[in-house]
Enzyme design. Structure first.
Site, PDB file in Angstrom:
ATOM      1  N   HIS A  37       0.831  -1.209   0.000  1.00  0.00           N
ATOM      2  CA  HIS A  37       0.000   0.000   0.000  1.00  0.00           C
ATOM      3  C   HIS A  37       0.863   1.256   0.000  1.00  0.00           C
ATOM      4  CE1 HIS A  37      -2.286   3.252   1.972  1.00  0.00           C
ATOM      5  NE2 HIS A  37      -3.219   2.834   1.146  1.00  0.00           N
TER       6      HIS A  37
ATOM      7  N   CYS B  51      -1.786  35.260 -14.653  1.00  0.00           N
ATOM      8  CA  CYS B  51      -0.639  35.170 -13.751  1.00  0.00           C
ATOM      9  C   CYS B  51      -1.052  34.793 -12.339  1.00  0.00           C
ATOM     10  CB  CYS B  51       0.158  36.459 -13.760  1.00  0.00           C
ATOM     11  SG  CYS B  51      -0.803  37.872 -13.233  1.00  0.00           S
TER      12      CYS B  51
END
Ligand code: ADP
Ligand code: MG
Ligand code: MG
Length: 876
Positions: free
Chosen positions: A454, A831
């Site tokens: 896992h 931006c």
């Protein structure tokens, strides 16, 4: 009547949306004639319907499920709930996108006391029968009734201790029978009812549990991290069992057709004999390497290799497969395009192009841009690494370097990380509950588990460094300590781990930044070839700008000038400017700031070598810069010939109730035009100087006025800018050209973009503020309620990280559509933080932005995402 259920023979790989990934691929494998146990898939639409029906499976769906069971009985000759020849099934989740470890599987469903007794007797294999039964009770209790695994594990441990054995496989039929009894008692105690004996009831309970698991907290977190919409739902697969736990001629395994860590071409995987289901990945027993299967099961192995080739050729991608061998016979239980590290993804994509399986465009489309992040993360400093001696070694399960303080629980990892500590999570083994903690850590170190445990799978998915299966660690989780190489380690001690080699080091090893080379470089070159949108960077310093250029930035989309003011010496002059009471005073202070600004801008123009540089004028509220310390206030007072009291009065006057909507952005320039003038002078002088030194560079500064909402604001400020710039250029006898544009970050600016475009040479969407202003909540305070919004499913993502395309995106689209006809030369960019988020980049491409601008380390991500958007559009 809607069709809610598909037999494996009725589906195919293209039905992923309806059947989920697992179901679609099980169907595809069935069609390819591979040995897949019979079964059927309950659709993702049924999952959605389950939620619509108030978390109930309606009669129509129920009837179709039972009809499918009858079909399975017909083909297999087995009967659901029958004592003599029972049909036992697995119930497995499977969403469109694979979500490893998120949902749970139930095996051996259909057993009850009566059936198991007969089975134990008739099969001549009572150990197998009781093993199946105890597993079933365990999984059903855990997954369906949420009793909790640990109670059952404790009982198993007790039994092993009592029998003096180490491993589950050493337990006898009698032991397992006794365990099954104990499990049922445990169930009754916790639930207050008997364990269900009716197979149909068991089946419906299990199916509901899978549907329900779609909405568990872990799944919700995973989806948010991986951009998977809640609305998709999960399918459920019901499949006849193949038994890997019938004895030593049986087993189960997982394998990849290529190495998921490095991408190397060759079978890679693990195998356990006499085992079932998750035994391999649970890390309870250490599995053997897949190649050892050749000796154990020569025939099945040959067939398996054939299957691998068939599947890889068919899907034209690296496959991750699960299979079981029952009495020497191979059964395929799953295949999917395997999860891989970023490094492996790049290598595999390049190899597939070289092997003629994929085109360049397909290779570019195969890479998840978000994964690149990990490659840009630090690696150990080579010299320091060479000088260091490992104190231990595990498996290099997920590459990268991690250095941090040891913590022992996922919760601690979260807590410490929130305090700003870098931590390495050290666990016996991890489980799905640990996901959030794993994410908070720099790296993960486990004592148990292989390459497909896992921890390994999840870490690779998250791009986080992981070393698994270091059996030399003597762990004492309870007391938060462990021993390795004769030394005791406690919570808070430093440790360094290398996810590539698996090496573990005592103490701190410094890390260094990564570079783009080799396959990474090749893929990025292809991306650049196919993308049409430019990628710029948000950089305030020459150093950041240089880094970004190395990473492929083609300009600066946002330079925040205020960040330059915090440096030594500068802040004093800047504070004098703020605390001036007359224009003369202010101009005097600004004159001190000017040379610093000019020097910084020169550095930026140098770093960009003629590529565009957008400089945003002063934006934040001024109170952010004033001193708070008594000594600093005194210093400022002395410098300006004022009293401490006078300065304090000025500072107090800067207080605002709502600074984010207060005296900031272009409002500062309107109040104090001399600030804009000084900044203009600095920009123009710097540009002329660098241009003179490098006549071949196309230097053309872009001056960006922030927070404009009304055309008149822009006009007013622009006048000062143009006057100042033109005077400077004339005085220098230069032919420098420059642009003046604006941020679009106030909804009103977007709404009146046709007006604004008359004055602006460019628009740049400041989507941080635009999101804040459009939603009307503060980006600094959203954290307080976002979790509640996630829980209530009002938001699936943080709108400050992933662009709200519906609302904010509509404003952007509108601004472009209004602006461009008015000013055909208008160039448009973004931006905000969103400039580096792949799905937002895709949206920006669609609405026709000229560029996105993001932080330096996101530049490669944006380049790739832009290429994928262009390729997808071309192929649409
Ligand atoms: P996950 O998505 O977590 O991998 P799966 O549904 O693939 O869950 O099931 C986990 C494991 O259970 C599989 O890897 C396989 O070993 C086992 N399994 C599932 N269905 C069957 C089946 N019909 N016969 C035998 N084993 C099965
Ligand atoms: Mg699982
Ligand atoms: Mg699986």
């Amino acid at each position: 009547m809607a069709k809610w259920v598909y037999m494996f023979t009725e589906g195919n790989a293209n039905m992923r949306n309806l059947l989920g990934g697992k179901g679609a691929n099980l169907a595809e494998m069935t069609n390819l004639g591979l040995p897949v146990p019979q079964g059927f898939t309950i659709t993702t639409e049924a999952c959605t319907q389950y939620y619509e029906d108030g978390r109930q499976i309606n009669d129509e769906i129920m009837a179709q499920i039972m009809e499918a069971i009858t079909k399975m009985e017909g083909v297999t000759g087995k009967k659901f709930g029958d004592k003599e020849n029972p049909l036992l099934v697995s119930v497995r989740s499977g969403a469109r996108a694979s979500m490893p470890g998120m949902m749970d599987t139930i095996l051996n469903l259909g057993l009850n006391e009566e059936v198991v007794n007969t089975l134990a007797e008739k099969s001549n294999n009572p150990r197998w029968a009781w093993d199946c039964y105890r597993r079933f009770i365990q999984m059903y209790s855990d997954v369906v009734m949420e009793v909790g695994k640990k109670y059952f594990e404790e009982l198993i441990d007790e039994m092993k201790t009592k029998r003096g054995v180490k491993q589950d496989v050493e337990l006898t039929a009698e032991d397992l029978k006794e365990l099954a009894e104990q499990f049922k008692a445990e169930y009754k105690e916790k639930i207050g009812a008997d364990f269900p004996t009716d197979p149909k009831e068991q089946l419906m309970g299990a199916i509901k549990a899978v549907f329900r698991s779609w909405d568990n907290p872990r799944a919700n977190v995973y989806r948010r991290d991986n951009d998977i919409p809640y609305s998709w739902g999960t399918a459920v697969n019901v499949q006849m069992m193949a038994f890997g736990n019938m004895g030593d001629d049986c087993g189960t395994g997982v394998a990849f057709t290529r190495d998921p860590a490095t991408g190397a071409n060759g079978l890679f995987g693990e195998f356990l004999t006499n085992a079932q289901g998750e035994d391999v990945v649970a890390g309870v027993r250490t599995p053997m390497h897949i190649t050892e299967m050749e000796q154990k099961f020569p025939e099945a192995f040959v067939q398996f290799k054939q299957v691998c080739k068939t599947l890889e050729d068919h899907y034209r991608d690296m496959q991750d497969m699960e299979f079981t061998v029952e009495h020497g016979k191979l059964y395929m239980l799953q295949t999917r395009n395997g999860k891989r590290t970023a490094q492996a993804a790049l290598k595999i994509a390049c190899d597939l192009v070289d092997e003629g399986m994929r085109t360049e465009e397909e290779a570019v489309a195969m890479i998840d841009p978000r994964n690149l992040d990990t490659l840009l993360h630090p690696q150990f400093d080579a010299a320091a690494l060479k000088a260091a001696t490992p104190m231990g070694k595990g498996l290099g399960a997920s590459p990268g370097a991690a250095c941090g303080k040891i913590v022992f629980t996922a919760d601690d990892a979260v807590e410490w990380a929130e305090r700003g500590e870098k931590v390495v999570l050290v666990r016996l083994e991890t489980s799905p509950e640990d996901i959030t903690g794993m994410k908070s850590a720099q790296g993960i170190l486990t004592v148990r588990g292989g390459m497909t445990s896992h921890a390994a799978v999840v870490a690779r998915g998250m791009g986080e460094c992981c070393v698994s299966g270091c059996g030399d660690i003597a762990m004492d989780e309870e007391n938060k300590k462990f021993t390795l190489a004769g030394k005791e380690f406690h919570e808070g001690d430093f440790i360094s781990i290398d996810g590539t080699t698996g090496n573990i080091y005592d103490g701190i090893i410094p890390t260094v930044d990564a570079t783009i080379a080799g396959e990474f470089g090749r893929i990025m070159a292809w991306a650049d070839k196919y993308r049409t949108m430019k990628v710029r960077t948000n950089a305030d310093t020459p150093a950041d700008a240089k880094k970004a250029v190395e990473l492929g930035a083609e300009g600066i989309g946002l330079c925040r000038t205020e960040h330059m003011f915090f440096g030594e010496g500068r802040i004093d002059a800047f504070r004098e400017m703020i605390c001036s009471t007359t224009v003369e005073e202010r101009e005097k202070a600004l004159a001190k700031v000017l040379p610093y600004q000019q020097e910084d801008f020169e550095g930026l123009f140098e770093a960009l070598e003629g590529n565009p540089v957008t400089i945003r004028f002063l934006d934040p509220p001024l109170h952010e810069f004033v001193p708070t310390e008594e000594a600093d206030i005194k210093k400022l007072a002395d410098a300006q010939g004022k009293t401490v009291e006078e300065i304090k009065t000025i500072i107090d006057s800067l207080h605002e109730f709502n600074p984010m909507m207060g005296h900031r952005g272009c409002r500062l320039a309107v109040t104090y035009p001399e600030i804009a003038k000084m900044q203009t002078t600095a920009v123009i002088r710097a540009a002329i100087k660098v241009k003179n030194a490098h006549p071949d560079w196309a230097i053309k500064p872009e001056i960006m006025i922030p927070l404009v909402g009304d055309i008149k604001e822009l006009k007013y400020v622009k006048k000062f800018v143009v006057e100042t710039a033109d005077a400077e250029i004339k005085a220098a006898g230069s032919d420098l050209q420059y642009e003046v544009g604006t941020m679009i970050e106030i909804p009103r600016a977007a709404l009146t973009a046709d007006e604004i475009a008359k004055e602006a040479d460019f628009f740049c969407f400041g989507t941080n503020d635009l999101t804040q202003m459009t939603y009307g909540f503060s980006r600094d305070d959203a954290g307080k309620f976002l979790n509640a919004y996630y829980d209530a499913k009002i938001f699936e993502n943080d709108p400050f990280a992933k662009l709200d395309q519906v609302g904010v995106g509509k404003l952007m689209k509108m601004a472009i559509e209004l602006g461009r006809p008015v000013n055909p030369n208008l160039h448009v960019g973004i931006c905000g933080e969103h400039g580096g988020d792949p799905s937002s980049v895709e949206f920006c491409h669609k609405i026709g932005l000229n560029y996105v601008s993001c932080s330096p380390f996101r530049v490669p991500i944006a380049r790739l995402a832009a290429a994928q958007a262009a390729i997808a559009e071309k192929n649409a």
